[in-house]
Each structure stands twice: as structure tokens, then as C-alpha cells.
Enzyme design. Structure first.
Site, PDB file in Angstrom:
ATOM      1  N   ASP A  98     -19.376  28.811 -68.111  1.00 42.50           N
ATOM      2  CA  ASP A  98     -18.354  29.801 -67.744  1.00 42.50           C
ATOM      3  C   ASP A  98     -18.395  31.039 -68.645  1.00 42.50           C
ATOM      4  O   ASP A  98     -18.673  30.931 -69.847  1.00 42.50           O
ATOM      5  CB  ASP A  98     -16.962  29.180 -67.822  1.00 42.50           C
ATOM      6  CG  ASP A  98     -16.685  28.218 -66.678  1.00 42.50           C
ATOM      7  OD1 ASP A  98     -17.485  28.205 -65.722  1.00 42.50           O
ATOM      8  OD2 ASP A  98     -15.676  27.491 -66.728  1.00 42.50           O
TER       9      ASP A  98
ATOM     10  N   TYR B  36     -14.405  34.906 -61.242  1.00 49.34           N
ATOM     11  CA  TYR B  36     -13.940  33.929 -62.236  1.00 49.34           C
ATOM     12  C   TYR B  36     -12.433  34.054 -62.445  1.00 49.34           C
ATOM     13  O   TYR B  36     -11.908  35.157 -62.597  1.00 49.34           O
ATOM     14  CB  TYR B  36     -14.683  34.156 -63.554  1.00 49.34           C
ATOM     15  CG  TYR B  36     -14.481  33.073 -64.557  1.00 49.34           C
ATOM     16  CD1 TYR B  36     -14.833  31.757 -64.278  1.00 49.34           C
ATOM     17  CD2 TYR B  36     -13.941  33.357 -65.811  1.00 49.34           C
ATOM     18  CE1 TYR B  36     -14.657  30.752 -65.209  1.00 49.34           C
ATOM     19  CE2 TYR B  36     -13.766  32.361 -66.757  1.00 49.34           C
ATOM     20  CZ  TYR B  36     -14.119  31.064 -66.448  1.00 49.34           C
ATOM     21  OH  TYR B  36     -13.939  30.068 -67.375  1.00 49.34           O
TER      22      TYR B  36
END
Length: 425
Positions: free
Chosen positions: A10, A237
Site C-alpha cells: 500500500d 486508495y
């Protein structure tokens, strides 16, 4: 055997920390060797799971960021200091307690303090008087009494039932006419692009979703893990503190708006939103759809209801943020006579602007505008008839208990941050 290893965890400090741990393990792994010895280990990041974004990230491959890893380790150390230090004390002093934490303990204190405020609240009684007014074939329900004699009435002017009954009798006996029509135009700017915190707040108030449920569904939309999907993500995201939108998305958005709604709905210049947050993650882009032309109507039959509702919310906010201001007209009417003044107001949207992105509300806005045009035929001096004059008792209310959304907002305002993201598994 491989020459190159790419770490695509991430794009936040936790993701950087995971990449750093992987790098340590991979470099120590004897079975992982390339032709020149140790393989090249590089870090790539992308904000959306689409083929273009992934291919573009390969061009920007880099080393693992020491600064982000340090930020991750500092936050982890703080979590350990608070959680590991306080939790055993709780278990000893308060049997049955779960644990303490950097965010959860602060949130618990805020909840307890709010409950104390609610318990300490002493209701204050006050009264209001209203009436239904008919003028020129138009009915104004619940017009409020705002002046009696020479006195302008405030919230607590009618403190007792006797005061309210005298005011009610005065309204019933008064001969009223339409004395004042005031017109005002207001502008409403679009909502700022969504961060994690504002997404959780909005999903709570609009969709009734908890913070945990919101993040789990958003994770699915980000990963492209949804029914009828192509494997590409639908949103960027979802753990971010920034309101920045990429120039490429803004340009796509402007092209879509001009083609779908027309040039009047497009500001002369793109809207830029400066981030108010000082958190480490504000460099990330705001939460937005990966493709603005993929409107919610095209996905309604392809997504599960929960997924579609959250995507619809994200799409409307992101696309609406690049549209023109909405304009609303308010007509304020005052009905006066015999020392009594009642007031009523009606508001309608005269130019939708960014509200046009919300197709579900279009019918109600059109109906309100038609009523507004009918009310514009009224003129000062028209005679009025009153009916349904009532006095109502009220009491001041204590502050409300926290909901998921309001607690997230309060934590953000205090600079505490948010709890670690839940795992979708």
C-alpha cells in the site's frame, strides 16, 4: 532465480513499513539469487489498481523510503507504548476490560466526557407560536411568530405557557396582510474531495454505514474485488488525509462534465483544494473514482447494493468538486397587522451547478423551482387568512451522543487521528 523484485504494498507509511520488512527478509534469503548475486529490490507505488497506473509505477521504481519507514516505526512505537503499557493496568484494575490504545483510549475519554455533558444538562423551557397563512391561493404552513407589539421575539422570549397563550390569542385576532417580500440569492460551493475521515463521516450520515463497514467496502472497490468487475479498481486508495486531485483526473473530469452537462456547469479554471491536514499521509490523492466517465448508473446492475451506494457517493463528490457553484433563491415573506408579524421563507435551486451530479434529487429540485415561480406572483399588500394557530412547548436538548461519523470528525478536529484500518478478512 530472478534479477529484480518489485515491492508494491500500500502507498502509505504502513505499506512502506511492510515493504521494508520484506526487503530485510528477501535480502537474507539464500535461495533468492540473480545472475549477479543479490537481486535488485525496488519499491513501486500506485494510487489506483488500473493497468495504466501499474505500468506507470514501473517507470518510477525507487528504493524503500527511509523517512516513511521511520514514520511507520515511530507510530508503531507510540502504539506499543500506549497499548502495551496501559492494557495490563486496565486488566488488573478493571477486570473484563479489553485493551488500551493510542486512538481508542482517547476516543473512550471523549465518549465518557460527552455522556457527562448529557447527564449534567438541565433542560430550559421555551415556547413558540405558529400559524398557517393563505394568501393569493398559496398556503404557507407553520409561519413563525417573530414580532409581537414592538418586541422582536427571540428563541427564549416566550418562556412560559402564559406568554405563549397570550401571543397565540393575539395572532388569532389579528388581521394580517402580506407586508414584505425579500429575495436573496445564495451560492453553494461543492464539497471538498473525500479523505478517509470525511468518507467515513459522509457514509455514516448518508448511508448509515459504520466506519468499519465503509473501509471494508472501499477496500473492495479499490482492489476491483466486486461482482461483475474486470479486475481493475473503481476508486483510488482509500486511506488518505489529502484533498489533492491529480491533473489527469481533473482534466478527464472537466471533459466529462462539459460533454454530459454543458459548459455552464464547468468553472473557468479547475478547482484546487488545499489540504487542511498536517498528517504525514496528506501527500496522497483524495479518494475518487479511477474513471469519471464510469458513472454510477452504468454500474448499478454490476455491483452489490452496498458497493454501489458507496461508489455512487464517492463519484458524486469527486465529479461535483469540479463543477460550478449551485445558486439558490430564497423568498422571505412577512405577514403583519395589529402588532403581530409572522414570517415564512421558501428556497429553491435556480441553477443546479454541482448538484446536477446528484440525479436522484433532480425531481424535487424541479418541483421546488416551479413552486417558487408561482410564489413570485404574490405582491405586497395582499390580504391574508390565518388558521391552525398553535403554541408549542420546547426544551433545550443536551449534546447528542456520538455516532460513528461524528466521533471520527471529533477525533480529527482534536488532531488525534484515526484508528488502524480494519482488515477486510
Amino acid at each position: 532465480r530472478c534479477e529484480r523484485v518489485l515491492l508494491a504494498t500500500d502507498p502509505d507509511r504502513e505499506g512502506e513499513g511492510i515493504a521494508w520488512h520484506l526487503q530485510q527478509e528477501l535480502e537474507a534469503c539464500p535461495s533468492l539469487r540473480g545472475s549477479a548475486g543479490k537481486p535488485s529490490i525496488q519499491r513501486i507505488t500506485f494510487n489506483e489498481v488500473t493497468s495504466k497506473a501499474v505500468l506507470r509505477s514501473l517507470e518510477g521504481a525507487r528504493e524503500v523510503s527511509t523517512a516513511l519507514v521511520d514514520a511507520y516505526r515511530a507510530r508503531r512505537a507510540l502504539d506499543h507504548l500506549v497499548g502495551f503499557g496501559l492494557s495490563p493496568v486496565l486488566w488488573r484494575k478493571l477486570p473484563g476490560s479489553k485493551s488500551a490504545g493510542r486512538v481508542q483510549s482517547a476516543a473512550l475519554r471523549m465518549i465518557c466526557e460527552r455522556d457527562d455533558e448529557i447527564s449534567a444538562h438541565v433542560p430550559v423551557e421555551y415556547w413558540s407560536v405558529s400559524a398557517d397563512v393563505e394568501v393569493g391561493g398559496h398556503s404557507f404552513e407553520g409561519a413563525s411568530l417573530v414580532a409581537l407589539g414592538e418586541e422582536k421575539l427571540g428563541k427564549f422570549s416566550l418562556a412560559k405557557e402564559e406568554d405563549a397563550e397570550r401571543a397565540r390569542a393575539a395572532v388569532e385576532s389579528a388581521q394580517l396582510s402580506l407586508t414584505t417580500i425579500k429575495e436573496t440569492i445564495s451560492r453553494k460551493q461543492p464539497r471538498r474531495p473525500l479523505t478517509t475521515s470525511t468518507l467515513q463521516q459522509l457514509a455514516s450520515s448518508r448511508l448509515g454505514m459504520s466506519a468499519t463497514e465503509t473501509m471494508v467496502v472501499a477496500q473492495k472497490l479499490y482492489e476491483g474485488d466486486h461482482a461483475g468487475g474486470t479486475g481493475e479498481g473503481l476508486i483510488t486508495y482509500m486511506r488518505t488525509d489529502g484533498t489533492y486531485l491529480s491533473p489527469a483526473f481533473v482534466q478527464q473530469c472537466r471533459e466529462y462534465i462539459e460533454g454530459e452537462f454543458g459548459g455552464d456547469y464547468l468553472p473557468q479554471k479547475p478547482r484546487l483544494f488545499a489540504s487542511k491536514s498536517k498528517n504525514a499521509q496528506e501527500a496522497h490523492e483524495a479518494i475518487r473514482p479511477t474513471n469519471p466517465s464510469l458513472s454510477p448508473s452504468k454500474l448499478k446492475k454490476k455491483l452489490e447494493p452496498r458497493h454501489w451506494r458507496l461508489y455512487d457517493l464517492i463519484w458524486r463528490v469527486a465529479v461535483g468538486s469540479q463543477m460550478s457553484d449551485a445558486r439558490a433563491k430564497t423568498l422571505s415573506f412577512e405577514f403583519s397587522g395589529d402588532g403581530v408579524t409572522l414570517r415564512s421563507a421558501f428556497t429553491a435551486t435556480v441553477f443546479e451547478g454541482h448538484l446536477a451530479a446528484d440525479a436522484e434529487g433532480a425531481g424535487a429540485r424541479r418541483a421546488a423551482l416551479e413552486k417558487m415561480r408561482a410564489l413570485e406572483s404574490l405582491g405586497e399588500g395582499d390580504a391574508c387568512e390565518t388558521s391552525g394557530v398553535v403554541s408549542r412547548q420546547h426544551h433545550t436538548s443536551p449534546p447528542p451522543k456520538f455516532s460513528d461519523g461524528t466521533l471520527v470528525k471529533a477525533l480529527e478536529e482534536c488532531g488525534i487521528g484515526r484508528a488502524p484500518a480494519p482488515s477486510p478478512n
